[in-house]
Design a protein around this motif. Structure first.
Motif, PDB file in Angstrom:
ATOM      1  N   VAL A   1      -2.441  -9.454   3.838  1.00 40.35           N
ATOM      2  CA  VAL A   1      -1.979  -8.204   3.236  1.00 40.35           C
ATOM      3  C   VAL A   1      -0.508  -8.385   2.867  1.00 40.35           C
ATOM      4  N   LYS A   2      -0.168  -8.001   1.655  1.00 44.10           N
ATOM      5  CA  LYS A   2       1.242  -8.007   1.248  1.00 44.10           C
ATOM      6  C   LYS A   2       1.859  -6.775   1.893  1.00 44.10           C
ATOM      7  N   GLY A   3       2.489  -6.988   3.037  1.00 46.20           N
ATOM      8  CA  GLY A   3       2.989  -5.870   3.831  1.00 46.20           C
ATOM      9  C   GLY A   3       4.482  -5.892   4.037  1.00 46.20           C
ATOM     10  N   PHE A   4       4.998  -4.733   4.348  1.00 47.76           N
ATOM     11  CA  PHE A   4       6.419  -4.542   4.639  1.00 47.76           C
ATOM     12  C   PHE A   4       6.499  -3.481   5.722  1.00 47.76           C
ATOM     13  N   ALA A   5       7.403  -3.676   6.662  1.00 48.53           N
ATOM     14  CA  ALA A   5       7.624  -2.660   7.691  1.00 48.53           C
ATOM     15  C   ALA A   5       9.073  -2.732   8.141  1.00 48.53           C
TER      16      ALA A   5
END
Length: 170
Positions: free
Chosen positions: A54-58
């Protein structure tokens, strides 16, 4: 209080990227915040949906808001991948003794600080002038990157709260 955060969002994520905002019932301390950032980065680095990354950011904004984002233009997020993000947030709750799912706790910018007000105390806060229609409100219902950029920190009079109570602009 510096409310600039948009430049910290990933520029290479689609404006329709899904967003989840989790508000803590208290400010994380500096060491806690650094640890939360490490936990979030480790999660997004291995986040998967049906075996695909998943192309994720947090990140943790203002020491109190965990923002999780998934750009679904490459891999959709559903079921198990969403469950894994919820497990992450619950683990952070347990690890740091905070509540991140209390939707009855509203966040405002008052006197240049994030102030939390329980929904039940909102009417007295408005009547007392602590919160006005112009008070900035953290609209944690923002569900996309575009909404996060444009409708997260907004005056109360522009939020869903305007329909709940009579507000006067300061």
């Amino acid at each position: 209080m510096n409310l600039e955060y948009k430049n910290l969002l990933p520029a290479n994520f689609d404006s329709g990227s899904r967003v989840w905002i989790y508000q803590s019932n208290r400010l994380f301390g500096m060491m806690e915040a650094l640890e939360v950032e490490k936990i979030l980065t480790a999660f997004t680095d291995q986040w998967q949906a049906h075996g695909a990354p998943v192309k994720g950011f947090a990140t943790l904004f203002f020491g109190q808001f965990i923002v999780l984002m998934a750009d679904e233009t490459q891999t959709g997020v559903s079921g198990c991948s969403t469950d894994s993000s919820v497990r992450l947030i619950k683990a952070i709750e347990e690890r740091f003794g905070v509540s991140l799912f209390d939707r009855q706790l509203l966040a405002f910018v008052v006197k240049d600080k994030v102030q939390l007000i329980p929904m039940a105390q909102l009417a007295p806060a408005i009547q007392g002038g602590f919160v006005t229609g112009d008070t900035l409100y953290f609209n944690n219902l923002a569900g996309t990157k575009a909404e996060l950029e444009n409708n997260w920190i907004i005056p109360v009079k522009e939020s869903w709260l305007k329909s709940k109570l009579p507000l006067q602009s300061a």
